[in-house]
Write an enzyme that holds these catalytic residues in place. Sequence first.
Site, PDB file in Angstrom:
ATOM      1  N   CYS A  75      54.916  85.897 -39.942  1.00 57.58           N
ATOM      2  CA  CYS A  75      55.543  86.629 -39.083  1.00 57.58           C
ATOM      3  C   CYS A  75      55.706  87.917 -39.857  1.00 57.58           C
ATOM      4  O   CYS A  75      56.152  88.357 -40.936  1.00 57.58           O
ATOM      5  CB  CYS A  75      56.995  86.316 -39.062  1.00 57.58           C
ATOM      6  SG  CYS A  75      58.266  87.385 -38.290  1.00 57.58           S
ATOM      7  N   HIS A 166      46.810  83.648 -31.679  1.00 60.32           N
ATOM      8  CA  HIS A 166      47.404  84.605 -30.864  1.00 60.32           C
ATOM      9  C   HIS A 166      46.362  84.903 -29.769  1.00 60.32           C
ATOM     10  O   HIS A 166      45.100  84.485 -30.018  1.00 60.32           O
ATOM     11  CB  HIS A 166      47.275  86.140 -31.676  1.00 60.32           C
ATOM     12  CG  HIS A 166      48.384  86.144 -32.544  1.00 60.32           C
ATOM     13  ND1 HIS A 166      49.456  86.627 -32.101  1.00 60.32           N
ATOM     14  CD2 HIS A 166      48.659  85.913 -34.050  1.00 60.32           C
ATOM     15  CE1 HIS A 166      50.602  86.667 -33.357  1.00 60.32           C
ATOM     16  NE2 HIS A 166      49.807  86.215 -34.308  1.00 60.32           N
ATOM     17  N   GLU A 215      56.064  85.791 -27.155  1.00 62.56           N
ATOM     18  CA  GLU A 215      55.915  85.119 -28.274  1.00 62.56           C
ATOM     19  C   GLU A 215      56.114  83.486 -28.410  1.00 62.56           C
ATOM     20  O   GLU A 215      56.984  83.113 -27.518  1.00 62.56           O
ATOM     21  CB  GLU A 215      56.891  85.732 -29.440  1.00 62.56           C
ATOM     22  CG  GLU A 215      56.397  86.875 -30.155  1.00 62.56           C
ATOM     23  CD  GLU A 215      57.042  87.045 -31.375  1.00 62.56           C
ATOM     24  OE1 GLU A 215      57.454  86.052 -32.139  1.00 62.56           O
ATOM     25  OE2 GLU A 215      57.443  88.246 -31.953  1.00 62.56           O
ATOM     26  N   CYS A 224      55.644  92.442 -32.394  1.00 60.37           N
ATOM     27  CA  CYS A 224      55.135  91.163 -33.041  1.00 60.37           C
ATOM     28  C   CYS A 224      54.115  91.780 -33.992  1.00 60.37           C
ATOM     29  O   CYS A 224      53.048  92.168 -33.536  1.00 60.37           O
ATOM     30  CB  CYS A 224      54.659  90.547 -32.034  1.00 60.37           C
ATOM     31  SG  CYS A 224      53.809  88.778 -32.746  1.00 60.37           S
ATOM     32  N   GLY A 227      50.914  89.803 -34.245  1.00 60.44           N
ATOM     33  CA  GLY A 227      50.309  89.806 -32.904  1.00 60.44           C
ATOM     34  C   GLY A 227      49.688  91.438 -32.956  1.00 60.44           C
ATOM     35  O   GLY A 227      48.300  91.549 -32.387  1.00 60.44           O
TER      36      GLY A 227
HETATM   37  N1  LIG Z   1      56.477  83.604 -32.619  1.00 59.24           N
HETATM   38  C1  LIG Z   1      55.423  83.731 -33.875  1.00 59.24           C
HETATM   39  C2  LIG Z   1      55.998  83.868 -35.284  1.00 59.24           C
HETATM   40  C3  LIG Z   1      56.506  85.372 -35.312  1.00 59.24           C
HETATM   41  C4  LIG Z   1      55.560  86.372 -35.091  1.00 59.24           C
HETATM   42  C5  LIG Z   1      56.186  87.756 -34.790  1.00 59.24           C
HETATM   43  N2  LIG Z   1      57.454  87.845 -34.826  1.00 59.24           N
HETATM   44  C6  LIG Z   1      55.463  88.630 -35.991  1.00 59.24           C
HETATM   45  O1  LIG Z   1      56.144  89.715 -36.498  1.00 59.24           O
HETATM   46  O2  LIG Z   1      54.506  88.364 -36.563  1.00 59.24           O
HETATM   47  C7  LIG Z   1      54.596  82.272 -34.051  1.00 59.24           C
HETATM   48  O3  LIG Z   1      55.161  81.078 -33.454  1.00 59.24           O
HETATM   49  O4  LIG Z   1      53.772  82.118 -34.283  1.00 59.24           O
END
Ligand SMILES: N[C@H](CCC[C@H](N)C(=O)O)C(=O)O
Length: 292
Positions: A75, A166, A215, A224, A227
């Site tokens: 994250c 992603h 997400e 994100c 992302g």
């Molecule tokens: N939902 C993402 C994790 C959080 C990613 C995002 N909040 C960031 O800042 O990278 C997943 O399941 O891969």
Amino acid sequence: MSQMRFTKMHGAGNDYVYVNLFEQSLPATPERLAPLVSDRHFGIGGDGLILITPSEVADARMRMFNADGSEAEMCGNGLRCVAKYVYDHGIAKKDKLDLETGAGVLSVALETDGNVAKRVTVNMGEPILDAAKIPTSFGATPVVNEKLTIGDREFEVTCVSMGNPHCVIFVDKADDDLVLKIGPQIEKATQFPARVNVEFIEIISRTEVRQRTWERGSGETLACGTGASAVCVAGVLTGKLDRKILNHLLGGDLELHWNEADNHVYMTGPAEEVFSGAWNIPQDLPKITDLA
Ligand SMILES: N[C@H](CCC[C@H](N)C(=O)O)C(=O)O
């Protein structure tokens, strides 16, 4: 009434409930806690739960759980906030930290103003472009401009992993129909056996984009970090973007650089501590031992 101490933080509006396990243990499994504490009406409120724990190989370890309780490998916004927490709260008072994540040990550099960190640069490491490791069922490697059909609509997608998966789509307008209707369908599409995070990107120039994100496990978030890093890579792979970009997300801006010299992606952005508190643990919460 027993309580769990927490700190609420956000990186460009991507907000999580942080729990410092250097100083307390969890009252239940994180998979069970994440949906409860993330609830914006009956809980603390956030996009998920992030644990800050001791590490055998780094200054600290981050474990990240989406609002639905699913654990993610990495994250980006969360790691900037973990770095800030570790520095500000004296766990490791160094402006360069190593932090253990599900995507390996990553290095971070903090810009500090006296005793607190204001902005953080994360060396996100190398992007993963092997379809099987992302994982997607698309055969090509790298997965660039693949056709993905959702209902009666076809999208051109580029898939990149930053430790977590992603699916990047360049669009004229990242409107609610795309983000809130198509996003969840792509998240759970059969082409993505581990589900996927979905980024809808409007190109402003070769060095500037606007991003909205659906997400995996949390729905639309204001930002994100992994992302935005995947978008930088996808932009270069598709020939649409330069290697250094400014990404405008709903909650703030991130700077990304896919460095040709070391093939690493660097992400720079803000990290804020909003408040700390104590959460009244629900009486009927199954204890970790009950769940064994
Ligand atoms: N939902 C993402 C994790 C959080 C990613 C995002 N909040 C960031 O800042 O990278 C997943 O399941 O891969």
